[in-house]
Design a protein around this motif. Structure first.
Motif, short mmCIF file in Angstrom:
data_model
loop_
_atom_site.label_atom_id
_atom_site.label_comp_id
_atom_site.label_asym_id
_atom_site.label_seq_id
_atom_site.Cartn_x
_atom_site.Cartn_y
_atom_site.Cartn_z
N ARG A 38 -35.25 25.32 8.74
CA ARG A 38 -34.37 26.49 8.80
C ARG A 38 -32.94 26.12 9.16
NH1 ARG A 38 -39.38 28.27 10.19
NH2 ARG A 38 -40.04 30.31 9.40
N THR A 39 -32.66 24.84 9.22
CA THR A 39 -31.31 24.42 9.60
C THR A 39 -30.61 23.56 8.53
OG1 THR A 39 -32.22 22.47 10.73
CG2 THR A 39 -31.88 24.45 12.05
N LEU A 40 -31.40 22.91 7.66
CA LEU A 40 -30.81 22.10 6.60
C LEU A 40 -30.64 22.98 5.36
CD1 LEU A 40 -29.86 19.28 5.80
CD2 LEU A 40 -32.17 18.81 4.98
N TYR A 41 -29.40 23.10 4.88
CA TYR A 41 -29.09 23.99 3.75
C TYR A 41 -28.62 23.17 2.55
CZ TYR A 41 -29.62 28.33 6.36
OH TYR A 41 -30.15 29.39 7.05
N LYS A 42 -29.02 23.64 1.38
CA LYS A 42 -28.63 23.00 0.12
C LYS A 42 -28.26 24.10 -0.88
CE LYS A 42 -29.04 19.12 -0.63
NZ LYS A 42 -28.04 18.04 -0.48
N CYS A 43 -27.62 23.65 -1.96
CA CYS A 43 -27.19 24.61 -2.97
C CYS A 43 -28.31 24.89 -3.99
CB CYS A 43 -25.97 24.07 -3.73
SG CYS A 43 -24.46 24.02 -2.73
N HIS A 44 -28.50 26.16 -4.28
CA HIS A 44 -29.37 26.57 -5.38
C HIS A 44 -28.45 26.95 -6.53
CE1 HIS A 44 -31.83 29.76 -7.51
NE2 HIS A 44 -32.56 28.66 -7.63
N CYS A 45 -28.43 26.13 -7.58
CA CYS A 45 -27.41 26.26 -8.62
C CYS A 45 -27.74 27.38 -9.63
CB CYS A 45 -27.23 24.94 -9.35
SG CYS A 45 -26.65 23.61 -8.27
N ASN A 70 -13.31 23.06 -4.24
CA ASN A 70 -12.25 24.01 -4.62
C ASN A 70 -12.28 25.26 -3.75
OD1 ASN A 70 -11.42 22.28 -6.69
ND2 ASN A 70 -12.87 23.20 -8.15
N SER A 71 -12.52 25.02 -2.44
CA SER A 71 -12.52 26.09 -1.43
C SER A 71 -13.66 27.08 -1.60
CB SER A 71 -11.17 26.85 -1.44
OG SER A 71 -10.10 25.97 -1.17
N GLU A 72 -14.65 26.73 -2.42
CA GLU A 72 -15.78 27.63 -2.61
C GLU A 72 -17.08 26.92 -2.29
OE1 GLU A 72 -15.64 30.82 -5.74
OE2 GLU A 72 -14.42 29.29 -6.75
N VAL A 73 -17.97 27.61 -1.58
CA VAL A 73 -19.28 27.07 -1.28
C VAL A 73 -20.06 26.91 -2.59
CG1 VAL A 73 -21.48 27.49 -0.09
CG2 VAL A 73 -19.31 28.13 1.00
N CYS A 74 -20.67 25.75 -2.73
CA CYS A 74 -21.43 25.43 -3.95
C CYS A 74 -20.56 25.61 -5.19
CB CYS A 74 -22.70 26.27 -4.04
SG CYS A 74 -23.86 26.00 -2.66
N ALA A 75 -19.26 25.31 -5.04
CA ALA A 75 -18.28 25.35 -6.14
C ALA A 75 -18.22 26.69 -6.84
CB ALA A 75 -18.59 24.24 -7.15
N GLY A 76 -18.78 27.72 -6.20
CA GLY A 76 -18.78 29.04 -6.81
C GLY A 76 -19.84 29.20 -7.87
N HIS A 77 -20.74 28.21 -8.02
CA HIS A 77 -21.77 28.27 -9.06
C HIS A 77 -23.17 28.13 -8.46
CE1 HIS A 77 -18.78 28.21 -12.20
NE2 HIS A 77 -18.24 27.08 -11.74
N GLY A 78 -23.32 28.57 -7.22
CA GLY A 78 -24.64 28.49 -6.61
C GLY A 78 -24.70 29.28 -5.31
N TYR A 114 -26.15 24.45 -13.97
CA TYR A 114 -25.26 23.77 -13.03
C TYR A 114 -26.09 22.87 -12.12
CZ TYR A 114 -21.45 26.80 -14.51
OH TYR A 114 -20.49 27.44 -15.27
N PHE A 115 -25.53 21.73 -11.73
CA PHE A 115 -26.28 20.79 -10.91
C PHE A 115 -25.29 19.99 -10.05
CE2 PHE A 115 -24.95 18.36 -14.52
CZ PHE A 115 -24.90 17.02 -14.14
N GLY A 116 -25.85 19.09 -9.24
CA GLY A 116 -25.04 18.32 -8.28
C GLY A 116 -25.18 18.92 -6.89
N ASP A 117 -24.81 18.17 -5.85
CA ASP A 117 -24.92 18.63 -4.48
C ASP A 117 -24.19 19.94 -4.25
OD1 ASP A 117 -26.44 16.49 -3.82
OD2 ASP A 117 -24.81 15.32 -2.91
N ARG A 128 -26.90 24.68 11.71
CA ARG A 128 -26.99 24.62 10.26
C ARG A 128 -26.14 23.50 9.68
NH1 ARG A 128 -26.08 30.45 7.61
NH2 ARG A 128 -25.45 28.99 5.98
N ARG A 129 -26.75 22.75 8.77
CA ARG A 129 -25.99 21.75 8.00
C ARG A 129 -25.44 22.46 6.79
NH1 ARG A 129 -22.77 18.56 6.74
NH2 ARG A 129 -22.98 16.32 6.51
N ASP A 130 -24.15 22.62 6.72
CA ASP A 130 -23.54 23.45 5.69
C ASP A 130 -23.72 22.87 4.29
OD1 ASP A 130 -22.63 25.47 7.28
OD2 ASP A 130 -20.65 24.59 7.58
N CYS A 131 -23.70 23.77 3.33
CA CYS A 131 -23.62 23.35 1.93
C CYS A 131 -22.19 22.86 1.64
CB CYS A 131 -23.96 24.52 1.02
SG CYS A 131 -25.71 24.98 1.04
N PRO A 132 -22.03 21.95 0.68
CA PRO A 132 -20.70 21.42 0.38
C PRO A 132 -19.78 22.49 -0.21
CG PRO A 132 -22.33 20.59 -1.17
CD PRO A 132 -23.09 21.30 -0.11
N ILE A 133 -18.49 22.27 -0.01
CA ILE A 133 -17.47 23.18 -0.52
C ILE A 133 -16.60 22.42 -1.51
CG2 ILE A 133 -15.44 24.55 0.11
CD1 ILE A 133 -16.74 25.03 2.83
#
Length: 608
Positions: A499-506, A439-447, A524-527, A432-437
């Motif tokens: 099934r391996t590339l992951y992105k944020c759903h805001c 402030n220590s939160e996946v998808c900045a805590g907004h996705g 909310y938007f952005g990677d 899996r290609r992780d979603c970005p983190i």
């Protein structure tokens, strides 16, 4: 009866005292060598037998021992021996000797003291229970005779039958093959040892199957058989050195028969070392015999390494008193290094003694497993989970992502067989290609972090897509990937990364989509969903409603807004959005959360 030996004979010999028997039989069940048997002795008296008389029943070849060239003990059976209809009998077992093949075993049968004994003209059945552990030691091809001797020493044959009716085989004990200078591809001194459980007579053979040994050469060329059987050229007589007893060289002639070479195995699997008992000689049961053949004269060695206690090295005999067919030799020395340089395959594989390499279990890098070259070859290290590799060059027109340990995006922990993923990757296979983190939160805590296949099947994920473009059933199918509902191609017909590339759903506080009341942009938007859109509104300086998206194509070109759908007009086109806060900085003359209000306009509110 397949497992019962029944021996019946009529006794007609004259009897010199008062005890005369007739209509006599012996039945053994089961009739299996080495297995305790129930013995049923039936007879009819012609005259009475009183409690002072006894009968001796010879039981040649039977023992209470362990059938390991060890004699058992004598035994009295008072409770289990019984007769019908009206008296009891005592049965005394007398164990024979190993050296005599237990031919001197016998039973004494007596009426119980103080009873009336056995009347004349009565039939009696004496049953010796299996718990007395009497068993046939070895089969013979000679006719078996059981003799009954009365108190006057009158002998009568009870039964006559072939003892080979007992199923099973005879045996050897103390069998060994010891090797001096046990190095493969060299000549060796070989020492043989065995103790027969049967008499082996003149002209009879003891044969050691010498799998892996050759009397020819170590080049891998199959040996030839010479008519004169010259030693050192594929077979022939050998020079034997006595060990036990000292005169053993007077007992045997020794002969080597070369086997057939099989490449990439221990080879020569049917080579044999054969001892023939000389005329006028015989081998005694329970006696240990040993001899050796020297290395220089006989030139025997192995093509490959051989494991200790090699199960294909066997001993057999064609002795009349007890045929043995390929009984495994109890101990054989190891030859060569085998897999000792590979830690004996670490308990997780088998050794190919010819190539001196390990055939590891699958999870330790066995045949068929996909593993990187850094794994040790001694089966001590684990294989890690395998996935489609990231960042590799195509290997063919239809293979751009070959299978690799940890998907090529992690390091295998060989001790535990688990992947330690590189930064930005996760999953048991680092697939899996992780979603970005942020402030220590996946998808900045907004996705929510989702696969691109999941995202492609959602009506509110970017880019927005029109479900009517992909099905006529009313269901919304993924726009990306082959694993769709109803896809006849099956799960194998998929893209490698869906099934391996992951992105944020805001997230969004307003409804997002192409339907009525939904907006074509999320809050909310952005990677990493780390940015926040400002409120949307209609431009107060125009007569057109810019928020009306009916019939308008959404960003990405994959969807069209339906009636009531809203376009996103950030800050009403009359301000600049601060994406860190989601607040509009309105141009001069405009105000409101979306800059949607024009100042100093009749009916408008004054700025505070």
């Amino acid at each position: 009866m397949s497992n019962i030996l029944k021996l019946v004979v009529l006794l007609l010999l004259p009897y010199l005292s008062s005890a005369v028997l007739s209509a006599t039989s012996l039945v053994f069940e089961p009739a299996t060598l080495g297995t305790p048997t129930e013995i049923t002795f039936t007879f009819t008296t012609s005259t009475a037998i009183d409690d002072s008389e006894q009968m001796r029943l010879d039981m040649p070849g039977f023992t209470r021992g362990t059938r390991r060239n060890t004699a058992g003990s004598n035994q009295l059976d008072q409770t289990l021996a019984k007769r019908a209809p009206d008296a009891k009998w005592n049965v005394y077992w007398y164990e024979g000797t190993v050296a005599n093949s237990f031919k001197d075993s016998y039973m004494l049968i007596k009426p119980v003291q103080g009873t009336a004994g056995a009347g004349a003209g009565t039939t009696h059945i004496i049953t010796i229970d299996r718990f007395m552990e009497i068993k046939a030691n070895c089969a013979t091809t000679a006719t078996q005779v059981f003799k009954l001797t009365d108190e006057t020493l009158q002998e009568t044959n009870i039964a006559s039958s072939d003892r080979t009716a007992f199923t099973g085989g005879c045996y050897f004990t103390n069998t060994r093959l010891d090797v001096v200078q046990p190095i493969d591809k060299t000549w060796m001194e070989l020492s043989f040892q065995f103790s027969p459980a049967m008499v082996i007579g003149a002209g009879e053979n003891i044969t050691f199957n010498m799998a892996g040994f050759t009397n020819h050469n170590f080049t891998g060329i199959a040996s030839r058989m010479y008519k004169d059987d010259r030693p050192g050229y594929g077979g022939g007589p050998l020079h034997a050195i006595p060990i036990l007893p000292e005169a053993s060289h007077l007992l045997f002639t020794a002969h080597w028969r070369e086997g057939k070479y099989i490449q990439h195995t221990a080879g020569f699997t049917n080579s044999t070392f054969e001892l023939t008992v000389k005329p006028g000689k015989s081998l005694t049961p329970g006696t240990t015999y040993a001899l050796s053949i020297d290395r220089v004269t006989n030139k025997i060695g192995t093509m490959c390494s051989l494991q200790e206690d090699f199960d294909k090295i066997t001993i057999s005999t064609n002795a009349v008193e007890g045929v043995v067919t390929k009984h495994r030799v109890s101990h054989t020395d190891a030859v060569g290094s085998g897999c000792s340089d590979h830690n004996g395959c670490s308990g997780h594989g088998s050794c190919n003694y010819c190539t001196e390499t390990c055939n590891c279990e699958l999870e330790y890098g066995g045949t068929g497993s996909i593993v990187e070259s850094d794994i040790k070859k001694d089966c001590s290290e684990r294989v890690c989970p395998v996935g489609y590799a990231w960042g590799t060059l195509p290997t063919s027109s239809d293979m751009g992502h070959p299978l690799k340990e940890c998907s090529g995006s992690g390091k295998c922990n060989r001790a535990q067989g688990v992947c330690i993923c590189f930064e930005g990757f996760s999953g048991t296979k680092c697939e899996r290609r992780d979603c970005p983190i942020v402030n220590s939160e996946v998808c900045a805590g907004h996705g929510t972090c989702l696969s691109i296949r999941q995202l492609s099947s959602m009506l509110d994920a970017m880019p927005l897509s029109d479900p009517t473009d992909y099905a006529n059933t009313g269901k919304h199918y993924p726009i990306y990937g082959g694993g769709r509902e109803g896809n006849t191609g099956g799960i194998g017909n998929v893209t490698w990364d869906e099934r391996t590339l992951y992105k944020c759903h805001c997230d969004s506080t307003w409804a997002v989509g192409l339907g009525s009341g939904e907006t074509q942009e999320a809050e909310y938007f952005g990677d990493a969903c780390q940015l926040r859109h400002c409120p949307s509104g209609d431009d107060p300086l125009t007569t057109v409603d810019e928020t009306d998206c009916n019939g308008k194509v959404a960003k990405g070109g994959k969807g069209v807004g339906r009636s009531g759908n809203k376009c996103f007009v950030e800050c009403s086109n009359r301000g600049v959005c601060e994406y860190e806060t989601g607040l509009c900085q309105c141009f001069k003359g405009f105000w409101g959360s979306a800059c949607e209000i024009l100042k100093d306009v009749p009916g408008g509110e004054e700025e505070e």
